[in-house]
Design an enzyme around this catalytic site. Structure first.
Site, PDB file in Angstrom:
ATOM      1  N   CYS A 140     -42.319   4.715  74.158  1.00  0.00           N
ATOM      2  CA  CYS A 140     -43.058   4.240  73.233  1.00  0.00           C
ATOM      3  C   CYS A 140     -44.412   3.447  73.517  1.00  0.00           C
ATOM      4  O   CYS A 140     -45.014   3.338  72.689  1.00  0.00           O
ATOM      5  CB  CYS A 140     -42.139   3.505  71.997  1.00  0.00           C
ATOM      6  SG  CYS A 140     -40.754   4.225  71.641  1.00  0.00           S
ATOM      7  N   HIS A 283     -46.031   0.090  66.761  1.00  0.00           N
ATOM      8  CA  HIS A 283     -45.284   0.942  66.879  1.00  0.00           C
ATOM      9  C   HIS A 283     -44.338   1.130  65.739  1.00  0.00           C
ATOM     10  O   HIS A 283     -43.648   0.065  65.268  1.00  0.00           O
ATOM     11  CB  HIS A 283     -44.491   1.010  68.226  1.00  0.00           C
ATOM     12  CG  HIS A 283     -43.260   1.999  68.397  1.00  0.00           C
ATOM     13  ND1 HIS A 283     -43.464   3.153  68.231  1.00  0.00           N
ATOM     14  CD2 HIS A 283     -41.948   1.602  68.639  1.00  0.00           C
ATOM     15  CE1 HIS A 283     -42.255   3.763  68.688  1.00  0.00           C
ATOM     16  NE2 HIS A 283     -41.439   3.008  68.905  1.00  0.00           N
ATOM     17  N   ASN A 313     -39.498   7.469  64.057  1.00  0.00           N
ATOM     18  CA  ASN A 313     -40.212   7.076  65.374  1.00  0.00           C
ATOM     19  C   ASN A 313     -40.515   8.221  66.156  1.00  0.00           C
ATOM     20  O   ASN A 313     -39.507   9.040  66.481  1.00  0.00           O
ATOM     21  CB  ASN A 313     -39.086   6.215  65.875  1.00  0.00           C
ATOM     22  CG  ASN A 313     -39.223   5.591  67.166  1.00  0.00           C
ATOM     23  OD1 ASN A 313     -40.424   5.857  67.948  1.00  0.00           O
ATOM     24  ND2 ASN A 313     -38.552   4.645  67.788  1.00  0.00           N
TER      25      ASN A 313
HETATM   26  N1  ACO Z   1     -25.347   5.541  58.462  1.00  0.00           N
HETATM   27  C1  ACO Z   1     -24.483   4.611  58.022  1.00  0.00           C
HETATM   28  N2  ACO Z   1     -23.847   3.866  58.897  1.00  0.00           N
HETATM   29  C2  ACO Z   1     -24.392   3.490  60.043  1.00  0.00           C
HETATM   30  C3  ACO Z   1     -25.340   4.572  60.764  1.00  0.00           C
HETATM   31  C4  ACO Z   1     -25.631   5.768  59.892  1.00  0.00           C
HETATM   32  N3  ACO Z   1     -26.592   6.516  60.430  1.00  0.00           N
HETATM   33  N4  ACO Z   1     -25.366   3.958  61.965  1.00  0.00           N
HETATM   34  C5  ACO Z   1     -24.738   3.101  62.105  1.00  0.00           C
HETATM   35  N5  ACO Z   1     -23.867   2.872  61.128  1.00  0.00           N
HETATM   36  C6  ACO Z   1     -22.982   1.803  60.833  1.00  0.00           C
HETATM   37  C7  ACO Z   1     -22.486   1.255  62.214  1.00  0.00           C
HETATM   38  O1  ACO Z   1     -21.268   2.012  62.697  1.00  0.00           O
HETATM   39  C8  ACO Z   1     -22.106  -0.423  61.939  1.00  0.00           C
HETATM   40  O2  ACO Z   1     -20.798  -0.250  61.114  1.00  0.00           O
HETATM   41  P1  ACO Z   1     -19.853  -1.213  61.365  1.00  0.00           P
HETATM   42  O3  ACO Z   1     -20.271  -2.623  61.156  1.00  0.00           O
HETATM   43  O4  ACO Z   1     -18.575  -0.792  60.469  1.00  0.00           O
HETATM   44  O5  ACO Z   1     -19.413  -1.124  62.925  1.00  0.00           O
HETATM   45  C9  ACO Z   1     -23.080  -0.638  60.915  1.00  0.00           C
HETATM   46  O6  ACO Z   1     -23.707   0.616  60.272  1.00  0.00           O
HETATM   47  C10 ACO Z   1     -24.101  -1.689  61.666  1.00  0.00           C
HETATM   48  O7  ACO Z   1     -24.775  -1.173  62.597  1.00  0.00           O
HETATM   49  P2  ACO Z   1     -25.766  -1.390  63.707  1.00  0.00           P
HETATM   50  O8  ACO Z   1     -25.888  -0.861  64.729  1.00  0.00           O
HETATM   51  O9  ACO Z   1     -25.481  -2.948  63.611  1.00  0.00           O
HETATM   52  O10 ACO Z   1     -27.017  -1.310  62.504  1.00  0.00           O
HETATM   53  P3  ACO Z   1     -28.124  -2.282  62.507  1.00  0.00           P
HETATM   54  O11 ACO Z   1     -28.610  -3.055  61.377  1.00  0.00           O
HETATM   55  O12 ACO Z   1     -28.685  -2.714  63.941  1.00  0.00           O
HETATM   56  O13 ACO Z   1     -29.480  -0.927  62.479  1.00  0.00           O
HETATM   57  C11 ACO Z   1     -30.497   0.601  63.913  1.00  0.00           C
HETATM   58  C12 ACO Z   1     -29.191   0.020  63.404  1.00  0.00           C
HETATM   59  C13 ACO Z   1     -31.547   1.077  62.747  1.00  0.00           C
HETATM   60  C14 ACO Z   1     -30.579   1.682  64.975  1.00  0.00           C
HETATM   61  C15 ACO Z   1     -31.301  -0.774  64.609  1.00  0.00           C
HETATM   62  O14 ACO Z   1     -30.416  -1.529  65.362  1.00  0.00           O
HETATM   63  C16 ACO Z   1     -32.752  -0.557  65.046  1.00  0.00           C
HETATM   64  O15 ACO Z   1     -33.862  -0.218  64.553  1.00  0.00           O
HETATM   65  N6  ACO Z   1     -32.554  -0.908  66.317  1.00  0.00           N
HETATM   66  C17 ACO Z   1     -33.992  -0.454  67.302  1.00  0.00           C
HETATM   67  C18 ACO Z   1     -34.175   0.842  67.349  1.00  0.00           C
HETATM   68  C19 ACO Z   1     -35.540   1.005  67.969  1.00  0.00           C
HETATM   69  O16 ACO Z   1     -36.633   0.553  67.500  1.00  0.00           O
HETATM   70  N7  ACO Z   1     -35.452   1.890  69.096  1.00  0.00           N
HETATM   71  C20 ACO Z   1     -36.732   2.274  69.877  1.00  0.00           C
HETATM   72  C21 ACO Z   1     -36.327   3.347  70.380  1.00  0.00           C
HETATM   73  S1  ACO Z   1     -38.111   4.201  70.769  1.00  0.00           S
HETATM   74  C22 ACO Z   1     -38.103   4.757  72.628  1.00  0.00           C
HETATM   75  O17 ACO Z   1     -38.378   4.224  73.266  1.00  0.00           O
HETATM   76  C23 ACO Z   1     -37.379   6.225  72.678  1.00  0.00           C
END
Ligand code: ACO
Length: 357
Positions: A140, A283, A313
């Site tokens: 990214c 980003h 993203n």
């Molecule tokens: N729908 C419903 N529930 C979900 C989903 C979903 N799609 N995905 C995860 N959950 C659940 C999990 O299972 C978890 O449940 P639990 O508490 O019973 O275990 C709960 O939601 C919380 O999960 P987290 O992973 O802690 O959720 P978080 O608030 O961290 O959000 C997210 C997840 C959106 C992925 C966040 O961590 C994030 O944005 N991280 C950064 C991602 C990013 O920017 N990536 C860049 C990649 S770019 C590249 O270089 C390719």
């Protein structure tokens, strides 16, 4: 937009790592953004659509990420074809001709194929001269990396106009059985034409870039298969090694930290305060990451350009698509300062300071 005033090539002085000297060396030409473009596939995938694919709900996706919908490329659309469309728009937007472009650099983690490079595909698609063309992989942060590379090559000469493109078909490496990642990503391309200019006395254009990487944290965001470490085999395919894997919580924490540090570094070494930055083009990964960054930098959210609600993203395409839309929507008035800031797999990160002509 007018064709920038071109000055003769002058020797390039490498920048110091702690202080920007670009404004202090009047013989060093500016590099300006002379045109931008974008391409988004027409197919829209909404949060509601995703509830039919994985166990999720619309409210979770919207509140945890800020994303409402994303674009998905069709079967015949590739990173290369989308890049070519964005490039055509950027060249037209710069009032230049294809023949004026001296250099093509593409940032992508989803190249059309391991080789030849996607940049070479773009060169062919646009019918360009046999100019230098190559790809860079910094996920990214890729667009910020190629922006800095192209700026240095333009300052050093003999290049006058560089086409830089961030393009991704992330839907091809998304695991549509993994609800924690498949809700985040979209496809698209963004492009910019950078031009060497004689506007240096006004200190206009790309003023400074800081880049960084932390390979030790590479495992938190990766695609295990497809390289020489895990070549494609029936076993690598059945164990889903050719899809993106991410520890979202860890990426989230590090993303905020490195983007804050990169922004503070670029402000400090250019002797600027946060209130002197008119707009930030970050980003587009997650609205909560951007809100946390805004709070730490004490910059109001209104100054951050946001379009992740529509596109999700798009990795290396995210910043150039946002840059194009920000520029088109009057978010970057003449004479104001902007910061582009991003992070990605690697981990990698970067921030660019620019002043609009
Ligand atoms: N729908 C419903 N529930 C979900 C989903 C979903 N799609 N995905 C995860 N959950 C659940 C999990 O299972 C978890 O449940 P639990 O508490 O019973 O275990 C709960 O939601 C919380 O999960 P987290 O992973 O802690 O959720 P978080 O608030 O961290 O959000 C997210 C997840 C959106 C992925 C966040 O961590 C994030 O944005 N991280 C950064 C991602 C990013 O920017 N990536 C860049 C990649 S770019 C590249 O270089 C390719």
């Amino acid at each position: 937009m007018n064709t920038p005033d071109i000055s003769p090539a002058t020797p390039f002085s490498p920048k110091g790592q702690t202080e920007n000297t670009s404004g202090k060396t009047p013989s060093e030409p500016s590099v300006v953004i002379s045109g931008t473009g974008q391409y988004l596939p027409s197919k829209v995938l909404t949060n509601s659509d995703l509830t039919k694919i994985v166990d999720t709900n619309e409210e979770w996706i919207l509140t945890r990420t800020g994303i409402s919908e994303r674009r998905i490329a069709g079967p015949t659309e590739t990173s290369g074809t989308m890049a070519a469309e964005a490039a055509r728009m950027a060249i037209a937007n710069s009032s230049l001709q294809v023949e004026d472009i001296d250099l093509v650099i593409v940032a992508t983690i989803t190249p059309d194929q391991p080789f030849p490079s996607t940049a070479c595909h773009v060169q062919t698609a646009l019918g360009m001269r046999p100019i230098a063309a190559f790809d860079v992989e910094a996920a990214c942060s890729g667009f910020l990396y190629i922006l800095d590379i192209a700026t240095a090559m333009l300052r050093n000469g003999p290049y006058r106009h560089a086409l830089i493109i961030g393009t991704e078909k992330l839907s091809a490496i998304t695991d549509w059985q993994d609800r924690s990642t498949c809700i985040l990503f979209g496809d698209g391309a963004g492009a910019a034409v950078l031009s060497r200019s004689s506007l240096h006395k006004k200190k206009t254009g790309i003023l400074d870039t800081t880049l960084g990487a932390d390979g030790a944290n590479g495992h938190i965001l990766q695609m295990p298969g497809g390289g020489c470490r895990v070549p494609a085999t029936p076993d690598s395919v059945s164990s889903r090694q050719h899809f993106l894997k991410m520890n979202g919580r860890e990426v989230f924490k590090l993303a905020v930290k490195v983007m804050e540090q990169a922004s503070l570094d670029i402000l400090a070494r250019n002797h600027l305060q946060a209130e002197q930055i008119h707009s930030i083009i970050p980003h587009q990964a997650n609205i909560r990451i951007i809100e946390m960054l805004a709070s730490r930098l004490k910059i109001p959210m209104e100054r951050f350009f946001i379009n992740l609600d529509q596109y999700g993203n798009t990795s290396a395409a995210s910043i150039p698509i946002a840059l194009h839309e920000a520029r088109e929507n009057g978010f970057c008035p003449s004479g104001t300062n902007s910061i582009l800031v991003g992070f990605g797999a690697g981990l990698t990160w970067g921030a660019t300071l620019l002043r609009w002509p």
